[in-house]
Design a protein around this motif. Sequence first.
Motif, PDB file in Angstrom:
ATOM      1  N   THR A 388       0.439  -1.050  -0.061  1.00 42.67           N
ATOM      2  CA  THR A 388      -0.187   0.226  -0.227  1.00 42.67           C
ATOM      3  C   THR A 388       0.588   1.179   0.425  1.00 42.67           C
ATOM      4  O   THR A 388       1.171   1.293   0.806  1.00 42.67           O
ATOM      5  CB  THR A 388      -0.801   0.110   0.868  1.00 42.67           C
ATOM      6  N   TYR A 390       1.276   5.058   0.758  1.00 41.23           N
ATOM      7  CA  TYR A 390       0.494   5.716   1.873  1.00 41.23           C
ATOM      8  C   TYR A 390       0.947   7.276   1.965  1.00 41.23           C
ATOM      9  O   TYR A 390       2.119   6.908   0.834  1.00 41.23           O
ATOM     10  CB  TYR A 390       0.912   6.084   3.414  1.00 41.23           C
ATOM     11  N   LEU A 499      -3.524   7.581   6.156  1.00 44.88           N
ATOM     12  CA  LEU A 499      -4.633   7.979   5.246  1.00 44.88           C
ATOM     13  C   LEU A 499      -4.196   9.583   5.905  1.00 44.88           C
ATOM     14  O   LEU A 499      -4.494  10.551   6.736  1.00 44.88           O
ATOM     15  CB  LEU A 499      -5.455   7.704   5.082  1.00 44.88           C
ATOM     16  N   ASP A 526      -6.634   8.731  -1.431  1.00 40.93           N
ATOM     17  CA  ASP A 526      -5.395   8.740  -0.009  1.00 40.93           C
ATOM     18  C   ASP A 526      -3.942   7.333  -0.125  1.00 40.93           C
ATOM     19  O   ASP A 526      -3.708   7.966   0.632  1.00 40.93           O
ATOM     20  CB  ASP A 526      -5.871   8.573   1.526  1.00 40.93           C
ATOM     21  N   ALA A 527      -4.651   6.428  -0.940  1.00 40.48           N
ATOM     22  CA  ALA A 527      -3.869   5.200  -0.705  1.00 40.48           C
ATOM     23  C   ALA A 527      -4.046   4.303  -1.988  1.00 40.48           C
ATOM     24  O   ALA A 527      -5.001   4.754  -2.300  1.00 40.48           O
ATOM     25  CB  ALA A 527      -3.822   4.134   0.613  1.00 40.48           C
TER      26      ALA A 527
END
Length: 670
Positions: A388, A390, A499, A526-527
């Motif tokens: 992920t 971020y 986030l 946001d991600a």
Amino acid sequence: MALSFGWQHAIVIFEDTEDGRDMATFMTNSFKEKGLTITYMSAISTSASNEVLLEELHKLSNMQTKLYIIHATHSLSSHLFQNAKYLGMMDAGYKWIVTSKTMDFLDFMDGEVLESMQGVVGFKSYIPQSRHLHKFTLKWRKEYHMDINAYAISAYDGISALAMAVEETMSVLKLNTKDLETNGSAQWCTTLLNQMLRISFDGLCGNFIFRNTRVTADVLEIKNVISKEEVKIGFWTTNASFTKKIGKLNYFTDDGLESIMWPGGIVNNPTHRKLQVSTKRLRVGIPVATRQGKLFQVDYDAQTKSTTVSGFCSEVFLAAFAGIDPNVTFQFIPFVNNASVGNVNYNDLIDRVHAMEFDAAIGDITITANRSRYVDFTLPYTDLGLATLYRNADASLWIFMKPLSSDLWLVSACFFILMGFVIWILEHGKNEEFQGSLVQQTGVTLWFAFSTLVYAHRQKLESNLSRFVVTVWLFVVLVLVSSYTATLSSLLTVEQLQLASTEGLIGYQNGSPMLGVIGVRKGGVDAIIEEIPYIKEFLALYPSGYSMVVSEDITNGLGFVSVFPKGSPLTHEMSTQIARLREDGTLQSLQEKWFGQKSDPQSTPPNVKVLNFRGLRGLFLISGVSMAAALFVFTLCYIQEKMHYTYAMLAGGKLAFIFRFLLPKSAIRR
């Protein structure tokens, strides 16, 4: 035999009849249990023309698997081998193994067919020599003036078994030949079948017995076609695998086979012909026509009308292939014209490779279980799993309050005040620093209590009880501060990966296996959840302001697609080269060259657990007990001191009264 030479893949060629299909299925299942993969099954009609045979053999010749197992009649096999020789499939690098269905009739094939079968290895029915067999053979030759083959001998044993079964059936049912016309056929057939399956005797072929409703051979003879003769190279047995000879009473040892001459004059185990690429330009399919990035970059030159590739994926591919044959040239072909990132279906590329339109395919191709059913992949050469991406969020204004729960903050503040009050009680009577006006005493007490948090208290304590209370309290403060610092550090680390907004909109690349975008909004998300190589490629371009956290390893990484589906030796050799690149550090060097970092993705951060009163209640209990004990001792001492003073005062008053009563006033005045 294939497994004994270390071969792992084979192609089965069988005649398209009920017997052929059943035998092909049986062989495939047996090979699968032994670890041999059947990459292709070719069903050929017994009436197939030479054109059909040439077309099928040409398709087989383009496959990477070069081990062929044939189960067909000798007539069909004759046409197959003649056409195979015409196509050059009887040269070095090919391996042909035939079953007894062909080898038992090798004597009926003419010299031209035998010449086309040079190097073929076959399994032939083994007929052990016996006096009974010798007499039968002499009688046969005398009567028919020809040799007898294994099928005829097996048929003789079968007829003998049937005759025995008929006699046993008639005996069981107590019938004679006249009763056969009137007796029910169902009872007769059932009894006959049961008696047939129980038959066991020493026939011309050896021990005749049914196993699982089939007559199976315990020994097969292995022959190698050399010149126009069949050369015995050993035997296959159910007990000892391969042996060179069989002694008396069918005694044999597992001592392997004699030397085998395969097609092309190769002795024993022939290796594949250098992948057949030394004089060939490989057609390499790529996912897109144009792409920018460090992971995989594609550029198209309009003047030369050629496509060039660069980036991490292509350099790994070229470095690995250089270890196999450095003289090979490549033609990189986008599998869809004008294909661009985001509108490519990678499964279509896999289908094109499966259809052999490309010799290979490279790029950011993910290995999945479904795709592995149609093509072979090399070893993964990138980090596995999802990650992920971020945006690093700004630290919260009140993040310093998060390490402790609200109840722990409240209890800690109360204990600070309580400790200060206890020290004031213990020091107020003797210590001048804790004396003065009410405002001054309150300030000094609170200052002393909260200064212990940073060990900055400077008031001199005169009571041992005060020193005892402060010592215990400083231990509590030490544990509390250390725990707070550790938790705050963890929270600050995680905060960088949170986030930026509380909505938590998450997205992923269009066309990826993530099946779409989870959350989108104007201005971005946001991600992003994507495979690790894509995240590393992004971080190489934007190293600041973003962070990566690895999720679960639910994908198998990126890999090369081999030139043909299932069983390509190229896959194994490329995987070996990738392993070599990993061992000698070349893969790591390419990783650092293109991504500027080592292959060490950040692990998934654990959920940070804040400190609460329940977890630290033992510390406050210890401190509270120490304060209570000090106050108790102080109270006892205070009561004792007051009682002593009162007693002294009372004792001094009685003596003065007595003196006044006994002595004259003049004496008292003096």
